[in-house]
Design a protein around this motif. Sequence first.
Motif, PDB file in Angstrom:
ATOM      1  N   LEU A  23      54.496  26.996  40.073  1.00 46.33           N
ATOM      2  CA  LEU A  23      54.605  28.097  41.100  1.00 46.33           C
ATOM      3  C   LEU A  23      53.076  28.277  41.588  1.00 46.33           C
ATOM      4  CD1 LEU A  23      56.823  30.490  39.310  1.00 46.33           C
ATOM      5  CD2 LEU A  23      57.210  28.994  40.943  1.00 46.33           C
ATOM      6  N   LEU A  24      52.071  28.355  40.863  1.00 45.40           N
ATOM      7  CA  LEU A  24      50.693  28.512  41.553  1.00 45.40           C
ATOM      8  C   LEU A  24      50.408  27.414  42.378  1.00 45.40           C
ATOM      9  CD1 LEU A  24      48.642  29.647  38.628  1.00 45.40           C
ATOM     10  CD2 LEU A  24      49.261  31.158  40.606  1.00 45.40           C
ATOM     11  N   ASN A  25      50.942  26.097  42.188  1.00 39.88           N
ATOM     12  CA  ASN A  25      50.429  24.882  43.006  1.00 39.88           C
ATOM     13  C   ASN A  25      51.321  24.933  44.221  1.00 39.88           C
ATOM     14  OD1 ASN A  25      48.841  23.594  41.123  1.00 39.88           O
ATOM     15  ND2 ASN A  25      50.241  22.176  40.833  1.00 39.88           N
ATOM     16  N   PHE A  26      52.428  25.496  44.146  1.00 35.19           N
ATOM     17  CA  PHE A  26      53.209  25.829  45.490  1.00 35.19           C
ATOM     18  C   PHE A  26      52.809  26.905  46.200  1.00 35.19           C
ATOM     19  CE2 PHE A  26      55.967  22.373  43.551  1.00 35.19           C
ATOM     20  CZ  PHE A  26      56.752  21.998  44.997  1.00 35.19           C
ATOM     21  N   TRP A  52      44.588  15.693  56.740  1.00 33.73           N
ATOM     22  CA  TRP A  52      44.324  15.406  55.274  1.00 33.73           C
ATOM     23  C   TRP A  52      44.772  16.714  54.395  1.00 33.73           C
ATOM     24  CZ3 TRP A  52      43.940  10.933  54.189  1.00 33.73           C
ATOM     25  CH2 TRP A  52      43.430  10.006  55.004  1.00 33.73           C
ATOM     26  N   PRO A  53      44.362  18.151  54.820  1.00 35.48           N
ATOM     27  CA  PRO A  53      44.820  19.172  54.154  1.00 35.48           C
ATOM     28  C   PRO A  53      46.288  19.066  54.088  1.00 35.48           C
ATOM     29  CG  PRO A  53      43.462  19.811  55.760  1.00 35.48           C
ATOM     30  CD  PRO A  53      43.688  18.558  55.969  1.00 35.48           C
ATOM     31  N   ARG A  54      47.103  18.815  54.954  1.00 30.83           N
ATOM     32  CA  ARG A  54      48.580  18.547  54.953  1.00 30.83           C
ATOM     33  C   ARG A  54      48.960  17.226  53.937  1.00 30.83           C
ATOM     34  NH1 ARG A  54      49.048  19.871  61.130  1.00 30.83           N
ATOM     35  NH2 ARG A  54      49.734  22.003  60.784  1.00 30.83           N
ATOM     36  N   PHE A  55      48.239  16.143  54.008  1.00 33.51           N
ATOM     37  CA  PHE A  55      48.458  15.237  52.996  1.00 33.51           C
ATOM     38  C   PHE A  55      48.387  15.702  51.471  1.00 33.51           C
ATOM     39  CE2 PHE A  55      47.819  11.084  51.228  1.00 33.51           C
ATOM     40  CZ  PHE A  55      49.004  10.599  51.194  1.00 33.51           C
ATOM     41  N   ALA A  56      47.075  16.249  51.523  1.00 34.71           N
ATOM     42  CA  ALA A  56      46.836  17.004  49.786  1.00 34.71           C
ATOM     43  C   ALA A  56      47.921  17.809  49.637  1.00 34.71           C
ATOM     44  CB  ALA A  56      45.361  17.512  49.992  1.00 34.71           C
ATOM     45  N   GLY A  57      48.411  18.614  50.350  1.00 38.00           N
ATOM     46  CA  GLY A  57      49.342  19.521  50.014  1.00 38.00           C
ATOM     47  C   GLY A  57      50.563  18.952  49.673  1.00 38.00           C
ATOM     48  N   LEU A  58      51.070  17.998  50.353  1.00 36.73           N
ATOM     49  CA  LEU A  58      52.214  17.039  49.936  1.00 36.73           C
ATOM     50  C   LEU A  58      52.251  16.465  48.655  1.00 36.73           C
ATOM     51  CD1 LEU A  58      55.050  15.884  51.013  1.00 36.73           C
ATOM     52  CD2 LEU A  58      53.546  13.885  52.015  1.00 36.73           C
ATOM     53  N   LEU A  59      51.138  15.912  48.406  1.00 38.28           N
ATOM     54  CA  LEU A  59      50.662  14.957  47.138  1.00 38.28           C
ATOM     55  C   LEU A  59      50.673  16.061  46.178  1.00 38.28           C
ATOM     56  CD1 LEU A  59      47.882  12.604  48.318  1.00 38.28           C
ATOM     57  CD2 LEU A  59      50.411  12.183  47.770  1.00 38.28           C
ATOM     58  N   LEU A  60      50.066  17.374  46.223  1.00 32.60           N
ATOM     59  CA  LEU A  60      50.220  18.478  45.125  1.00 32.60           C
ATOM     60  C   LEU A  60      51.736  18.688  44.880  1.00 32.60           C
ATOM     61  CD1 LEU A  60      48.685  20.469  43.543  1.00 32.60           C
ATOM     62  CD2 LEU A  60      48.548  21.949  45.330  1.00 32.60           C
ATOM     63  N   GLY A  61      52.529  18.917  45.896  1.00 31.57           N
ATOM     64  CA  GLY A  61      53.809  19.095  45.752  1.00 31.57           C
ATOM     65  C   GLY A  61      54.373  18.007  44.871  1.00 31.57           C
ATOM     66  N   ILE A  62      54.284  16.849  45.376  1.00 33.77           N
ATOM     67  CA  ILE A  62      54.776  15.858  44.599  1.00 33.77           C
ATOM     68  C   ILE A  62      54.527  15.653  43.022  1.00 33.77           C
ATOM     69  CG2 ILE A  62      54.860  13.378  44.573  1.00 33.77           C
ATOM     70  CD1 ILE A  62      54.754  13.174  47.673  1.00 33.77           C
ATOM     71  N   LEU A  63      53.240  15.912  42.841  1.00 36.47           N
ATOM     72  CA  LEU A  63      52.531  15.963  41.569  1.00 36.47           C
ATOM     73  C   LEU A  63      53.188  17.010  40.794  1.00 36.47           C
ATOM     74  CD1 LEU A  63      50.198  14.950  39.431  1.00 36.47           C
ATOM     75  CD2 LEU A  63      48.922  16.627  40.446  1.00 36.47           C
ATOM     76  N   SER A  64      53.350  18.264  41.478  1.00 34.72           N
ATOM     77  CA  SER A  64      53.800  19.413  40.374  1.00 34.72           C
ATOM     78  C   SER A  64      55.397  19.109  40.165  1.00 34.72           C
ATOM     79  CB  SER A  64      54.030  20.503  41.582  1.00 34.72           C
ATOM     80  OG  SER A  64      52.410  20.871  41.861  1.00 34.72           O
ATOM     81  N   ILE A  65      56.154  18.182  40.937  1.00 34.60           N
ATOM     82  CA  ILE A  65      57.328  18.168  40.569  1.00 34.60           C
ATOM     83  C   ILE A  65      57.610  17.304  39.347  1.00 34.60           C
ATOM     84  CG2 ILE A  65      59.496  16.551  41.195  1.00 34.60           C
ATOM     85  CD1 ILE A  65      58.936  17.481  44.157  1.00 34.60           C
ATOM     86  N   VAL A 113      39.205  24.825  40.435  1.00 36.41           N
ATOM     87  CA  VAL A 113      38.712  24.461  39.063  1.00 36.41           C
ATOM     88  C   VAL A 113      39.469  25.483  38.272  1.00 36.41           C
ATOM     89  CG1 VAL A 113      36.540  25.037  37.606  1.00 36.41           C
ATOM     90  CG2 VAL A 113      36.410  23.848  39.988  1.00 36.41           C
ATOM     91  N   PHE A 114      39.556  27.001  38.722  1.00 38.82           N
ATOM     92  CA  PHE A 114      39.964  28.002  37.923  1.00 38.82           C
ATOM     93  C   PHE A 114      41.895  27.926  37.684  1.00 38.82           C
ATOM     94  CE2 PHE A 114      36.245  30.225  39.771  1.00 38.82           C
ATOM     95  CZ  PHE A 114      35.786  30.462  38.541  1.00 38.82           C
ATOM     96  N   LEU A 115      42.356  27.314  38.598  1.00 40.01           N
ATOM     97  CA  LEU A 115      43.718  27.024  38.364  1.00 40.01           C
ATOM     98  C   LEU A 115      44.129  25.928  37.659  1.00 40.01           C
ATOM     99  CD1 LEU A 115      46.416  27.231  41.408  1.00 40.01           C
ATOM    100  CD2 LEU A 115      46.469  25.445  39.777  1.00 40.01           C
ATOM    101  N   ASP A 116      43.564  24.809  37.781  1.00 37.37           N
ATOM    102  CA  ASP A 116      43.748  23.793  36.922  1.00 37.37           C
ATOM    103  C   ASP A 116      43.131  24.033  35.667  1.00 37.37           C
ATOM    104  OD1 ASP A 116      45.455  22.216  38.760  1.00 37.37           O
ATOM    105  OD2 ASP A 116      43.768  20.967  39.522  1.00 37.37           O
ATOM    106  N   GLY A 117      42.006  24.441  35.491  1.00 36.40           N
ATOM    107  CA  GLY A 117      41.447  24.603  34.372  1.00 36.40           C
ATOM    108  C   GLY A 117      42.181  25.443  33.345  1.00 36.40           C
ATOM    109  N   SER A 118      42.750  26.694  33.975  1.00 40.19           N
ATOM    110  CA  SER A 118      43.234  27.539  33.042  1.00 40.19           C
ATOM    111  C   SER A 118      44.473  27.175  32.831  1.00 40.19           C
ATOM    112  CB  SER A 118      43.260  28.985  33.884  1.00 40.19           C
ATOM    113  OG  SER A 118      43.996  28.736  35.036  1.00 40.19           O
ATOM    114  N   ILE A 119      45.298  26.628  33.411  1.00 44.01           N
ATOM    115  CA  ILE A 119      46.690  26.129  32.988  1.00 44.01           C
ATOM    116  C   ILE A 119      46.580  25.040  32.324  1.00 44.01           C
ATOM    117  CG2 ILE A 119      48.682  24.935  33.955  1.00 44.01           C
ATOM    118  CD1 ILE A 119      48.707  27.964  34.621  1.00 44.01           C
ATOM    119  N   GLY A 120      45.486  24.049  32.564  1.00 42.33           N
ATOM    120  CA  GLY A 120      45.291  22.724  31.856  1.00 42.33           C
ATOM    121  C   GLY A 120      44.736  23.233  30.249  1.00 42.33           C
ATOM    122  N   ILE A 121      43.981  24.257  30.083  1.00 40.50           N
ATOM    123  CA  ILE A 121      43.661  24.672  28.825  1.00 40.50           C
ATOM    124  C   ILE A 121      44.576  25.200  27.989  1.00 40.50           C
ATOM    125  CG2 ILE A 121      41.871  26.413  27.459  1.00 40.50           C
ATOM    126  CD1 ILE A 121      39.994  25.497  29.731  1.00 40.50           C
TER     127      ILE A 121
END
Length: 143
Positions: A23-26, A52-65, A113-121
């Motif tokens: 949800l945070l990714n989305f 490029w930000p649009r493409f990064a957003g699309l890739l983040l969405g695909i990754l999150s799925i 860093v905070f989003l990925d780091g906190s969820i990852g840990i």
Amino acid sequence: MTQSRSLSKWKARHAVLVWIGILLNFAFVLPLIFCPEWILGLFGITVNQLIWPRFAGLLLGILSIFYIPATLDIDRYRVFAWLAVFPSRTLGSVFFFLAVFVFGQPIGYLAGVFLDGSIGIATLFCLLRILKLEQNISEGRQA
């Protein structure tokens, strides 16, 4: 509490944490795709080409799925759960950390860093607890 009951709780905790991360990714995906100037402006980041930000957003969405299967059945999709931590969340944190502190990018990138780091840990801790409980159960040990 029995170990199998504790194991079920840790699996549920893992699923909840992964869904929070999705949800945070989305929260970034949709604005990056549809209004990248606005979301990047919130973090003091300017870009010249919006593709490029649009493409990064699309890739983040695909990754999150790809995080979803492990939340539905962690026993069957265990490898997805580990891949969500290593390399996905780990490299996301490292990338943005290096971008800010080594390559001098705007401090707004620390949100990554905070989003990925906190969820990852947090999910790594859950996976390690699940693994330990499974080992104890298979060896017939009590906690």
